[in-house]
Design an enzyme around this catalytic site. Structure first.
Site, short mmCIF file in Angstrom:
data_model
loop_
_atom_site.label_atom_id
_atom_site.label_comp_id
_atom_site.label_asym_id
_atom_site.label_seq_id
_atom_site.Cartn_x
_atom_site.Cartn_y
_atom_site.Cartn_z
N HIS A 72 0.85 -1.20 0.00
CA HIS A 72 0.00 0.00 0.00
C HIS A 72 0.88 1.24 0.00
CE1 HIS A 72 -4.17 -1.59 1.48
NE2 HIS A 72 -3.64 -2.37 0.54
N TYR A 200 -9.11 5.48 7.64
CA TYR A 200 -9.20 5.90 9.05
C TYR A 200 -10.27 6.98 9.13
CZ TYR A 200 -4.76 3.53 10.13
OH TYR A 200 -3.77 2.59 10.31
N PRO A 292 -3.61 0.66 18.74
CA PRO A 292 -3.36 0.18 17.36
C PRO A 292 -3.63 1.22 16.28
CG PRO A 292 -5.29 -0.88 18.32
CD PRO A 292 -4.66 -0.10 19.40
N LYS A 296 1.50 0.11 15.07
CA LYS A 296 2.89 0.03 15.48
C LYS A 296 3.23 -1.17 16.36
CE LYS A 296 4.17 3.36 13.15
NZ LYS A 296 4.26 2.64 11.88
N TYR A 383 4.19 6.69 9.89
CA TYR A 383 3.35 5.52 9.60
C TYR A 383 4.16 4.42 8.90
CZ TYR A 383 -0.92 2.92 8.63
OH TYR A 383 -1.90 1.93 8.61
P1 FAS Z 1 2.19 -11.44 21.92
O1 FAS Z 1 1.25 -11.04 23.02
O2 FAS Z 1 1.69 -11.54 20.52
O3 FAS Z 1 2.81 -12.88 22.26
C1 FAS Z 1 3.18 -13.21 23.57
C2 FAS Z 1 3.10 -14.72 23.70
O4 FAS Z 1 3.56 -15.10 25.00
C3 FAS Z 1 1.66 -15.23 23.59
O5 FAS Z 1 1.59 -16.26 22.63
C4 FAS Z 1 1.33 -15.74 24.99
O6 FAS Z 1 0.49 -16.88 24.97
C5 FAS Z 1 2.70 -16.08 25.54
N1 FAS Z 1 2.78 -15.99 27.01
C6 FAS Z 1 2.25 -15.05 27.80
N2 FAS Z 1 2.56 -15.30 29.09
C7 FAS Z 1 3.34 -16.42 29.09
C8 FAS Z 1 3.99 -17.18 30.11
N3 FAS Z 1 3.89 -16.81 31.39
N4 FAS Z 1 4.70 -18.29 29.75
C9 FAS Z 1 4.80 -18.64 28.44
N5 FAS Z 1 4.21 -17.96 27.42
C10 FAS Z 1 3.49 -16.86 27.76
N6 FAS Z 1 -0.83 -4.33 16.67
C11 FAS Z 1 -0.92 -3.72 15.47
O7 FAS Z 1 0.09 -3.24 14.95
N7 FAS Z 1 -2.15 -3.61 14.85
C12 FAS Z 1 -3.29 -4.15 15.40
O8 FAS Z 1 -4.37 -4.05 14.83
C13 FAS Z 1 -3.23 -4.81 16.64
N8 FAS Z 1 -4.34 -5.38 17.20
C14 FAS Z 1 -4.23 -6.00 18.43
C15 FAS Z 1 -5.36 -6.59 19.06
C16 FAS Z 1 -5.25 -7.21 20.32
C17 FAS Z 1 -6.46 -7.84 20.97
C18 FAS Z 1 -4.01 -7.24 20.98
C19 FAS Z 1 -3.87 -7.87 22.35
C20 FAS Z 1 -2.88 -6.67 20.37
C21 FAS Z 1 -3.00 -6.06 19.08
N9 FAS Z 1 -1.89 -5.49 18.43
C22 FAS Z 1 -1.96 -4.87 17.24
C23 FAS Z 1 -0.62 -5.58 19.02
C24 FAS Z 1 -0.07 -6.94 18.73
O9 FAS Z 1 -0.03 -7.14 17.35
C25 FAS Z 1 1.27 -7.03 19.40
O10 FAS Z 1 2.04 -5.86 19.17
C26 FAS Z 1 2.04 -8.24 18.97
O11 FAS Z 1 1.24 -9.36 19.20
C27 FAS Z 1 3.33 -8.25 19.78
O12 FAS Z 1 3.88 -9.50 19.67
P2 FAS Z 1 4.58 -10.17 20.96
O13 FAS Z 1 5.43 -9.17 21.61
O14 FAS Z 1 5.16 -11.43 20.45
O15 FAS Z 1 3.43 -10.44 22.01
C1 PHB Z 2 -5.51 -4.20 10.97
O1 PHB Z 2 -5.57 -4.46 9.75
O2 PHB Z 2 -5.80 -5.03 11.87
C2 PHB Z 2 -5.05 -2.81 11.40
C3 PHB Z 2 -4.56 -1.95 10.43
C4 PHB Z 2 -4.15 -0.68 10.82
C5 PHB Z 2 -4.25 -0.30 12.15
C6 PHB Z 2 -4.74 -1.19 13.11
C7 PHB Z 2 -5.16 -2.45 12.73
O3 PHB Z 2 -3.86 0.95 12.52
#
Ligand code: FAS
Ligand code: PHB
Length: 388
Positions: A72, A200, A292, A296, A383
């Protein structure tokens, strides 16, 4: 068991770190609390910065990304009566790639399987011992059996609710937090995207975001009260509200269909300093959370992993300078991305408790942005991703 590096958390940060270390000949093990299916069922991020894409290619897992990812060159901001196309490519020479975090995680698991790198699922009651000594170890339970891993370094990649950050003594940790008074209700639907690029929308009823995963799979979000649960929203109610928040031409063209996933995520800005304690290093959501709105979260996990992997590789060659500077280097980028995510959230969401003054400030900001190449360049630069 003994491994050079014990990685706690099998999300994108932990998995990517393990692949990069194994490619450099460093023996790492991943401890993941949940099953692989559970991890892969989580619908999270969708926008990959160029830096993350390059790192995945460096890790040897860029093939599907290059075939299926959608590049994009810009995005649309429709807010407070303005309709602003942010031309990433024209303003910065860079672009972003749309490729779901689920697919990134799937590709990383497949690579770890291919190289035979250990990932232990169902690792419960993980505890970190002696992180501030030269001989740390990790204990956990799996299938009712107590187990121990002796290691040289520990990477805390276990997300916001993990054990790693809490292992750093409270007297050493400095935490910064800002909780937003709303959440995002997200749905995934097998429908065509409403627009070729992400939209957005900042409407007086609330924020909306129209994203996608591929030409036949859309990901949409609505700002909702923190008290809302997914079951409070029927699909029809979601689509009706999304239409109200979009510009009429886009609303008229919105393809609707049944949701195949529906969830509510709270929004917070959170940073914990330092990202190192002895031989324990935090990466990703374990150390920081961003709203989000700026896309980032996943991308910051990637830059942390970039810095940490190169530091652990340098350590093996007798150079600890990158380990010693890891926390400061990672945090410098984290704070800048956190600022951008906070500013995008402030500009586009409705803050019902903040009265009419903020609403006028938001309208003034988007009014300025609409006519300012400098403003649009600043937004685009953040961005697409600030330099690593
Ligand atoms: P993660 O949370 O992905 O992974 C951590 C892992 O550690 C998990 O698999 C968990 O099960 C495991 N874990 C936890 N405690 C543990 C323990 N005690 N022992 C062993 N394992 C354990 N970011 C965006 O850029 N755009 C988005 O739209 C977006 N939407 C999101 C929606 C939600 C609901 C959430 C929670 C986050 C969102 N994020 C988004 C942010 C997300 O993408 C994170 O930045 C990304 O998952 C980060 O990756 P990790 O640091 O690996 O953490
Ligand atoms: C998504 O595609 O999940 C998404 C994209 C852009 C954002 C947040 C989430 O800023």
């Amino acid at each position: 068991m003994r491994h050079q590096v014990c990685i706690i958390g099998g999300g994108p940060a932990g998995l990517l770190l393990s692949v990069l270390l194994h490619r450099a000949g460093i023996d790492a093990v991943v401890l993941e609390r949940k099953s692989r299916d559970y991890v892969l069922a989580r619908i999270r991020a969708g926008v990959l910065e160029q830096g993350l894409c390059d790192l995945l290619r460096q890790a040897g897992v860029g093939t599907r990304l290059d075939h299926e990812g959608q590049v994009h060159d810009g995005t649309l901001i429709a807010a407070h009566g303005q309709r602003i196309h942010i031309d990433f490519r024209g303003l910065t020479g860079k672009a972003v790639t749309i490729y779901g975090q689920t697919e990134v995680t799937r590709d990383l698991y497949a690579e770890l399987d291919r190289i035979g790198a250990p990932v232990i699922h169902g690792a419960e009651e993980v505890q970190i011992h002696g992180a501030d000594t030269d001989a740390p170890h990790v204990t956990f339970r799996q299938g009712g059996q107590g187990r121990r891993i002796d290691c040289g370094h520990i990477a805390g990649c276990d997300g916001f609710h993990g054990v790693s950050r809490q292992t750093i003594p409270a007297a050493i940790r400095q935490e910064y937090e800002h909780v937003y008074p709303f959440g995002w209700l997200g749905i995934l639907s097998e429908t065509a995207p409403v627009h070729p690029e992400l939209v957005y929308a900042g409407h007086e009823r609330g924020f909306a975001l129209c994203s996608m995963r591929n030409p036949h799979l859309s990901r949409h979000y609505l700002q909702v009260p923190l008290t809302d649960r997914p079951e409070d929203w029927t699909d029809d109610a979601f689509w009706d509200e999304l239409r109200r928040r979009l510009p009429p031409d886009l609303a008229d063209g919105l393809e609707t269909g049944p949701s195949i996933e529906k969830s509510v995520a709270p929004l917070r800005s959170f940073i914990s300093e330092p990202m190192r304690w002895g031989r324990l290093f935090l990466a990703g959501d374990a150390a920081h959370i961003v709203p989000p709105t700026g896309a980032k979260g996943l991308n910051l996990a990637a830059s942390d992993v970039h810095y940490l992997s190169r530091a652990l590789i340098a350590h093996r060659q007798g150079d600890d300078s990158l380990l010693d500077s890891y926390s400061a280097t990672a945090l410098a980028r984290v704070w800048k991305a956190s600022r951008f995510s906070w500013q995008m959230t402030r500009m586009l969401h409705r803050f019902p408790d903040e009265g009419p003054f903020l609403a006028r400030m938001q309208a003034a900001e988007t009014g300025w942005l609409a006519g300012s190449r400098a403003g649009q360049t600043a937004l685009a630069e953040n961005y697409v991703g600030l330099p690593w």
